[in-house]
Every structure is written in structure tokens, then in C-alpha cells.
Scaffold this active site. Structure first.
Site, PDB file in Angstrom:
ATOM      1  N   ASP A   1      -8.092  -4.448  16.067  1.00 44.50           N
ATOM      2  CA  ASP A   1      -7.831  -4.705  17.489  1.00 44.50           C
ATOM      3  C   ASP A   1      -9.077  -4.364  18.318  1.00 44.50           C
ATOM      4  OD1 ASP A   1      -4.931  -5.284  17.014  1.00 44.50           O
ATOM      5  OD2 ASP A   1      -5.003  -3.232  16.290  1.00 44.50           O
TER       6      ASP A   1
ATOM      7  N   HIS B   1      -0.204  -0.847  16.745  1.00 45.85           N
ATOM      8  CA  HIS B   1      -0.787  -2.139  16.341  1.00 45.85           C
ATOM      9  C   HIS B   1       0.322  -3.199  16.429  1.00 45.85           C
ATOM     10  CE1 HIS B   1      -2.875  -5.256  14.173  1.00 45.85           C
ATOM     11  NE2 HIS B   1      -1.892  -5.323  13.299  1.00 45.85           N
TER      12      HIS B   1
HETATM   13  P1  NAX Z   1      -0.530 -10.987   1.241  1.00 49.55           P
HETATM   14  O1  NAX Z   1       0.908 -11.368   1.225  1.00 49.55           O
HETATM   15  O2  NAX Z   1      -1.583 -11.988   0.975  1.00 49.55           O
HETATM   16  O3  NAX Z   1      -0.736  -9.795   0.192  1.00 49.55           O
HETATM   17  C1  NAX Z   1       0.101  -8.700   0.119  1.00 49.55           C
HETATM   18  C2  NAX Z   1       0.077  -8.212  -1.302  1.00 49.55           C
HETATM   19  O4  NAX Z   1       0.827  -6.998  -1.356  1.00 49.55           O
HETATM   20  C3  NAX Z   1       0.737  -9.208  -2.274  1.00 49.55           C
HETATM   21  O5  NAX Z   1      -0.135  -9.445  -3.362  1.00 49.55           O
HETATM   22  C4  NAX Z   1       2.003  -8.467  -2.712  1.00 49.55           C
HETATM   23  O6  NAX Z   1       2.387  -8.763  -4.051  1.00 49.55           O
HETATM   24  C5  NAX Z   1       1.555  -7.013  -2.568  1.00 49.55           C
HETATM   25  N1  NAX Z   1       2.636  -6.040  -2.505  1.00 49.55           N
HETATM   26  C6  NAX Z   1       3.857  -6.153  -1.937  1.00 49.55           C
HETATM   27  N2  NAX Z   1       4.580  -5.051  -2.160  1.00 49.55           N
HETATM   28  C7  NAX Z   1       3.782  -4.204  -2.853  1.00 49.55           C
HETATM   29  C8  NAX Z   1       3.967  -2.913  -3.386  1.00 49.55           C
HETATM   30  N3  NAX Z   1       5.132  -2.261  -3.266  1.00 49.55           N
HETATM   31  N4  NAX Z   1       2.953  -2.330  -4.056  1.00 49.55           N
HETATM   32  C9  NAX Z   1       1.781  -2.977  -4.222  1.00 49.55           C
HETATM   33  N5  NAX Z   1       1.555  -4.228  -3.763  1.00 49.55           N
HETATM   34  C10 NAX Z   1       2.547  -4.822  -3.085  1.00 49.55           C
HETATM   35  O7  NAX Z   1      -0.751 -10.252   2.633  1.00 49.55           O
HETATM   36  P2  NAX Z   1      -2.122  -9.928   3.387  1.00 49.55           P
HETATM   37  O8  NAX Z   1      -2.479 -11.057   4.240  1.00 49.55           O
HETATM   38  O9  NAX Z   1      -3.105  -9.402   2.418  1.00 49.55           O
HETATM   39  O10 NAX Z   1      -1.610  -8.776   4.381  1.00 49.55           O
HETATM   40  C11 NAX Z   1      -1.217  -7.504   3.907  1.00 49.55           C
HETATM   41  C12 NAX Z   1      -0.624  -6.669   5.012  1.00 49.55           C
HETATM   42  O11 NAX Z   1      -1.589  -6.442   6.034  1.00 49.55           O
HETATM   43  C13 NAX Z   1       0.580  -7.329   5.711  1.00 49.55           C
HETATM   44  O12 NAX Z   1       1.570  -6.344   5.910  1.00 49.55           O
HETATM   45  C14 NAX Z   1      -0.014  -7.743   7.049  1.00 49.55           C
HETATM   46  O13 NAX Z   1       0.968  -7.841   8.055  1.00 49.55           O
HETATM   47  C15 NAX Z   1      -0.970  -6.622   7.297  1.00 49.55           C
HETATM   48  N6  NAX Z   1      -2.010  -6.834   8.312  1.00 49.55           N
HETATM   49  C16 NAX Z   1      -2.401  -5.782   9.055  1.00 49.55           C
HETATM   50  C17 NAX Z   1      -3.374  -5.869  10.001  1.00 49.55           C
HETATM   51  C18 NAX Z   1      -3.793  -4.678  10.795  1.00 49.55           C
HETATM   52  O14 NAX Z   1      -4.682  -4.833  11.647  1.00 49.55           O
HETATM   53  N7  NAX Z   1      -3.220  -3.511  10.623  1.00 49.55           N
HETATM   54  C19 NAX Z   1      -4.030  -7.172  10.311  1.00 49.55           C
HETATM   55  C20 NAX Z   1      -3.880  -8.170   9.212  1.00 49.55           C
HETATM   56  C21 NAX Z   1      -2.528  -8.172   8.541  1.00 49.55           C
HETATM   57  O15 NAX Z   1      -1.621  -8.825   9.386  1.00 49.55           O
END
Ligand code: NAX
Length: 328
Positions: free
Chosen positions: A160, A188
Site C-alpha cells: 500500500d 490492509h
Molecule cells: P495464489 O492462489 O496464486 O497462491 C496461493 C497459494 O497458497 C496456492 O499455491 C495454495 O495452494 C497455497 N495454500 C493455500 N493454503 C495453504 C496452506 N494451508 N499452506 C500452504 N499453502 C497454502 O495466491 P497469490 O496471488 O499468491 O496470493 C496469496 C495471498 O496473498 C492471498 O491471500 C492474497 O489475497 C494475498 N495478497 C496480499 C497482499 C498484501 O498486500 N497483503 C497483496 C496481494 C495479495 O492480494
């Protein structure tokens, strides 16, 4: 001279953020070029094939700093002795899912992460929670890891801050490095408070360079809603920018903050100098001596516009905490 080795864990390592983050870490952007890396990649069992592929690509980069790669789906095994953990893995918000459903689903993941870190990680581990809703997930993780100092838990709000800096640099027609003093208070989420009142562009105050009406009306909302704008344009949520901000956020803890500057991180609100309620993971201006620790920068005054908005973001975090009370 023998190089130091850091054990670094990344969860959600098969996902889109990790696909940028892992390569940035391995090139030495977090701990510098003198620190070797033992990398631990965690994802769900169904993603182990993807992890194997990512490991092959990491090997194919022949990074001089990358000493070893471990991957799998057992957090306790992979967190063994880790110095630093990027907790990216989380479930995306599904169709028709309410925020409370997301909190509950992802809350369970962060109980597991907290317990595993508590058992296996270095007691000095620094944890950055990226998976959303990251502030409250971070709170859950911290509460489930009582052996780790509570100050070692951060939620990612650097994206952000970077979004705000990029937007202002573009508006003012200057390089982003000239935009100083950005802080994002609170959660956030769309209630976050991008505070433009302390920003300098070069040596000038922001209001000398950019119209005050635009700052109040457009700047705030554009930063708050930037995540959705990226999804709308790209068809997928922010990934490379989130990875870049994660690198910036962790590196900020291990780099002395220049005098008079700060960075945004969401950290525990206990003992904060701004009167925010205790027991929240809240975005604050922070500074570090470069030893992995930080302090919250005090005495940044709030005008009426900012303090009203801070009350709203605080209320949202209190409500989120109530929704996950059983996990704390
Ligand atoms: P993706 O869906 O591409 O990847 C997430 C990965 O996490 C997948 O490979 C899934 O299998 C894995 N996963 C799910 N449960 C799990 C567990 N219990 N243990 C280990 N791995 C697990 O998502 P991506 O785009 O990489 O985003 C990941 C997270 O970041 C989401 O929650 C998203 O909302 C969050 N974000 C946070 C941001 C921030 O500024 N704080 C910005 C970007 C993003 O939106």
C-alpha cells in the site's frame, strides 16, 4: 571468509506471488550478497508437483547464494530453525464468500502456521504475513506462537505504501525515490488510511507540488482501491508488486532506516504511541536499526480528516478480531 546461511521459508510457494518472490529472495535482495540461503517452500499436498517444477527453475538460475532447497507440505518439517518466514499461502476469496467466511477459512491456516513456527522455527524468527486478510491472520498466527516474541510478527502493508509512492511520483512527475514520509495506517483493506500529510517531494511539502483537493479526494481512494483496479485490468490479483513489497518489507528490518524516514508495517499495537487499542496488528510508521527489530515512530500529528479515517479502520480491525476470537 565463510558466508552466513539464513533459513528462509515461503508458504503458498506454488502460487503467483511466490513465483516472483522466490527468485527475488534467491538473488540476495533481502539479506544481501554475503548471505547464503537455505530455502524452504511450503504448499498444500496437491501443489507438490508445482513446487518440484519451481525448484527445478530455481536450480536452473544457478543462483550463487542458493545453498539448498527443501519443499513439501509439512510446515513443522519445513520451518525447522527458520530465521525468516514469508506466509503467503492462503485461500482466495471464493464467489459468494463473505469477509467473515474468508476470515474463518484462512484463520484456520494461520493457527497451523503459528503452531508450527512455535515448535520448529528459530525463536528469533521474523514473520511476514501476506495472505489475506493479512492483519488478522497475523494476529492469529502470533497468538498461536507464544514462544516467539510478539514484536517479530508483521503483516504486509508495504504494498500500500509503495502504491501511494508510485502514484504520487507519477502525479508530480518525479522519481519515486524522491517521495518520502508515506505512511499507511490501519488495515490492509479499503479502510486503510494513506496519510499524505507528512510527505515531502524532494525538499518540498506535498501540498506545494500537488493540489490539496486531489490529495483528499482522489489520492486516498485510488490507493485504497488499487488492488481491485489491478484485478479488473489484469484479471488476476497483484502478484509481482506484492512480491516486491514483501522483499522491501523484510529488508527494511535488516537495513538501518535513514534518519528522519520510516516505513509502513502492520505490527502489534500494544504500547503504540497513538492511542490505538491494544491487541491489533495495525499499520504504523516504523524504523529499524537494521538488527531485525523496529520501533514505532511517535509524534506524527493527525489532522481531522486522517483521525476520522483512522477511527474507521480501527473499528474494522476490532470487528475482524471479534470474528476470529475462538482462534486467539
Ligand atoms: P495464489 O492462489 O496464486 O497462491 C496461493 C497459494 O497458497 C496456492 O499455491 C495454495 O495452494 C497455497 N495454500 C493455500 N493454503 C495453504 C496452506 N494451508 N499452506 C500452504 N499453502 C497454502 O495466491 P497469490 O496471488 O499468491 O496470493 C496469496 C495471498 O496473498 C492471498 O491471500 C492474497 O489475497 C494475498 N495478497 C496480499 C497482499 C498484501 O498486500 N497483503 C497483496 C496481494 C495479495 O492480494
Amino acid at each position: 571468509m565463510k558466508k552466513m546461511v539464513k533459513k528462509i521459508a515461503v508458504t503458498g510457494a506454488g502460487g503467483q506471488i511466490a513465483y516472483s518472490l522466490l527468485f527475488r529472495i534467491c538473488v540476495g535482495e533481502v539479506f544481501g550478497k554475503e548471505t547464503k540461503i537455505s530455502l524452504r517452500m511450503l504448499d498444500l499436498p496437491a501443489a507438490e508437483g508445482i513446487l518440484a517444477g519451481v525448484a527445478m527453475e530455481l536450480e536452473d538460475c544457478a543462483f550463487p547464494l542458493l545453498e539448498e532447497i527443501h519443499f513439501g507440505s509439512n510446515p513443522e518439517e519445513l520451518f525447522e530453525g527458520v530465521d525468516c518466514a514469508f506466509l503467503v499461502g492462503a485461500k482466495p476469496r471464493g464467489v459468494g464468500m463473505e469477509r467473515s467466511d474468508l476470515l474463518s477459512e484462512n484463520g484456520k491456516i494461520f493457527i497451523e502456521m503459528g503452531r508450527a513456527l512455535n515448535l520448529a522455527a528459530s525463536k528469533d524468527v521474523k514473520v511476514l504475513v501476506v495472505g489475506n486478510p493479512c492483519n488478522t491472520n497475523c494476529l492469529i498466527c502470533m497468538e498461536n506462537a507464544p514462544a516467539i516474541p510478539r514484536k517479530n510478527f508483521h503483516a504486509l502493508m508495504r504494498l500500500d505504501e509503495n502504491r501511494a509512492r508510485g502514484l504520487l511520483a507519477k502525479k508530480a512527475g518525479v522519481n519515486p525515490s524522491l517521495v518520502k514520509g508515506v505512511v499507511i495506517w490501519g488495515n490492509h483493506s479499503t479502510t486503510q488510511v494513506p496519510d499524505y500529510t507528512h510527505i515531502l517531494i524532494g525538499k518540498k511539502s506535498l501540498e506545494e507540488v500537488i493540489d490539496a483537493h486531489w490529495l483528499q479526494e482522489e489520492f486516498t481512494e485510488t490507493v485504497q482501491k488499487r488492488g481491485s483496479a489491478v484485478i479488473k485490468a489484469r484479471g488476476k490479483s497483484s502478484a509481482a508488486s506484492a512480491a516486491s513489497a514483501s522483499v522491501d518489507a523484510m529488508r527494511a528490518l535488516f537495513t538501518p532506516t535513514p534518519s528522519g524516514e520510516w516505513f509502513t508495517s502492520a505490527v502489534l499495537s500494544d504500547d503504540n504511541p497513538y492511542g490505538i487499542e491494544k491487541g491489533l496488528i495495525f499499520g504504523f510508521p516504523c524504523r529499524s536499526r537494521g538488527d531485525g527489530e523496529y520501533e514505532i515512530v511517535p509524534n506524527l500529528p493527525w489532522n481531522y480528516f486522517i483521525s476520522e479515517k483512522i477511527a474507521v479502520t480501527q473499528k474494522e480491525l476490532l470487528e475482524e478480531r471479534e470474528m476470529v476470537r475462538q482462534y486467539l
